[in-house]
Design an enzyme around this catalytic site. Structure first.
Site, PDB file in Angstrom:
ATOM      1  CG  ASP A  57      -1.922  -1.014   1.244  1.00 53.38           C
ATOM      2  OD1 ASP A  57      -2.269  -1.591   0.265  1.00 53.38           O
ATOM      3  OD2 ASP A  57      -2.866  -1.170   2.048  1.00 53.38           O
ATOM      4  N   GLY A 107      -3.201  -5.418   0.882  1.00 49.54           N
ATOM      5  CA  GLY A 107      -4.055  -6.484  -0.115  1.00 49.54           C
ATOM      6  C   GLY A 107      -4.987  -7.053   0.968  1.00 49.54           C
ATOM      7  CG  ASN A 125      -5.071  -5.704   4.311  1.00 50.53           C
ATOM      8  OD1 ASN A 125      -3.882  -5.628   4.508  1.00 50.53           O
ATOM      9  ND2 ASN A 125      -5.721  -4.943   3.725  1.00 50.53           N
ATOM     10  CG  ASP A 156      -9.413  -6.062   4.083  1.00 46.99           C
ATOM     11  OD1 ASP A 156     -10.275  -6.346   3.441  1.00 46.99           O
ATOM     12  OD2 ASP A 156      -8.638  -5.202   3.552  1.00 46.99           O
TER      13      ASP A 156
END
Length: 301
Positions: A17, A43, A47, A252
């Site tokens: 990220d 991702g 995550n 997430d």
């Protein structure tokens, strides 16, 4: 070699990220200044694996990274939280996935994903992880990896009597046979509207989605929590209030906590109650994985 039995297996993406804070997002053709660039492990697949492990779960990931510095960063972050990496493959000559994230002053984010090695995840990777997938009570998926890999893994999990959880992010068409395996399908309000062809009240959207094929549904509604729907009906699950610093990864955290509690035998409603607390905790710190709570950090109901 004997596979380690995990509570949650995540078949999904891993991204670096790249985050910049902005006062406002640029209009087409416009340039704005932002903060220093920050790089975080992320991702949706990684995550959710980290978030489940951070809550005390035994988690594994099936995915791909490139043979670059971002791939090494992601491996190190997952290993630090005890995620099983036996089926995290490296794709030579291909970059690791990257998410370009801008965060506004209100904590909301906009994200562009370059899939990189995530796009190379294939049914062959699923077959290599068959024993791991078949042994886990819950197997979780998102839509940042190829649909063929998701369908293959969902078929393996369902064939073994395991619970399939699909987080439909980013939004994408879902084949009816995959939708029918979801227990639950996890979407936010925008993703629910995409599937239904129009938006509406969260309770109505959850009920409509539950009638459309999935065995159960969870619709997240940001700071308001979530709505769950299954054969028993529809129920709203309010979220504890938190001051939002960065919403990256909150969904997430919710999905991971939901999966972990379902793996341990909770009802969908009870699992969602814990999951909203995890999501509320995750917005209080910057980044995705760096924001995920440990059990003692969860806010009160």
């Amino acid at each position: 070699m004997e596979e380690r039995r995990c509570e949650v297996v995540v078949v999904g993406s891993l991204n670096a990220d790249l985050v910049v804070d902005v006062e406002r997002r640029p209009a087409p053709g416009e340039t704005v200044l932002g903060s220093d660039l920050a790089t975080h492990p992320g991702g949706k697949g990684a995550n959710q694996a980290v978030a489940a492990a951070r809550l005390g779960g035994r988690a594994a990931i099936v995915g791909r990274v490139g043979d670059d510095g971002h791939g090494a960063l992601l491996r190190g972050a997952l290993a630090a939280d005890g995620v099983d990496l036996a089926h995290l493959a490296t794709t030579p000559g291909v970059p690791t996935g990257v998410a370009l994230i801008t965060v506004g002053p209100d904590g909301d984010n906009s994200i562009i994903v370059s899939p990189g090695a995530n796009a190379r995840l294939a049914p062959a990777d699923v077959e290599a992880a068959r024993v791991l997938i078949e042994s886990a009570p819950v197997v979780s998926f998102q839509m940042e990896v190829p649909l063929a890999a998701v369908e293959a893994a969902a078929g393996v999990a369902a064939g073994a009597g395991r619970r399939v959880v699909l987080n439909l992010s980013p939004s994408a068409p879902v084949p009816d046979d995959l939708l029918a395996l979801c227990d639950p399908l996890v979407v936010n309000e925008h993703e629910a509207a995409f599937l239904l062809g129009g938006d509406g009240e969260p309770e109505r959207m959850a009920a409509a989605l539950a009638r459309s094929g999935p065995r159960s549904v969870a619709v997240t509604v940001g700071a308001d929590g979530a709505v769950v729907a299954d054969g028993r009906g529809t129920a709203a699950v309010p979220s504890p209030r938190s001051e939002a610093v960065d919403t990256t990864g909150a969904g997430d955290a919710f999905t991971a906590a939901l999966c972990l509690r379902l793996a341990r035998g909770d009802s969908l409603l009870d699992a969602a109650r814990l999951a909203t607390r995890a999501g509320a905790a995750a917005v209080r710190r910057r980044g995705a994985q760096s924001s995920f709570p440990r059990p003692e950090e969860l806010p009160a109901r």
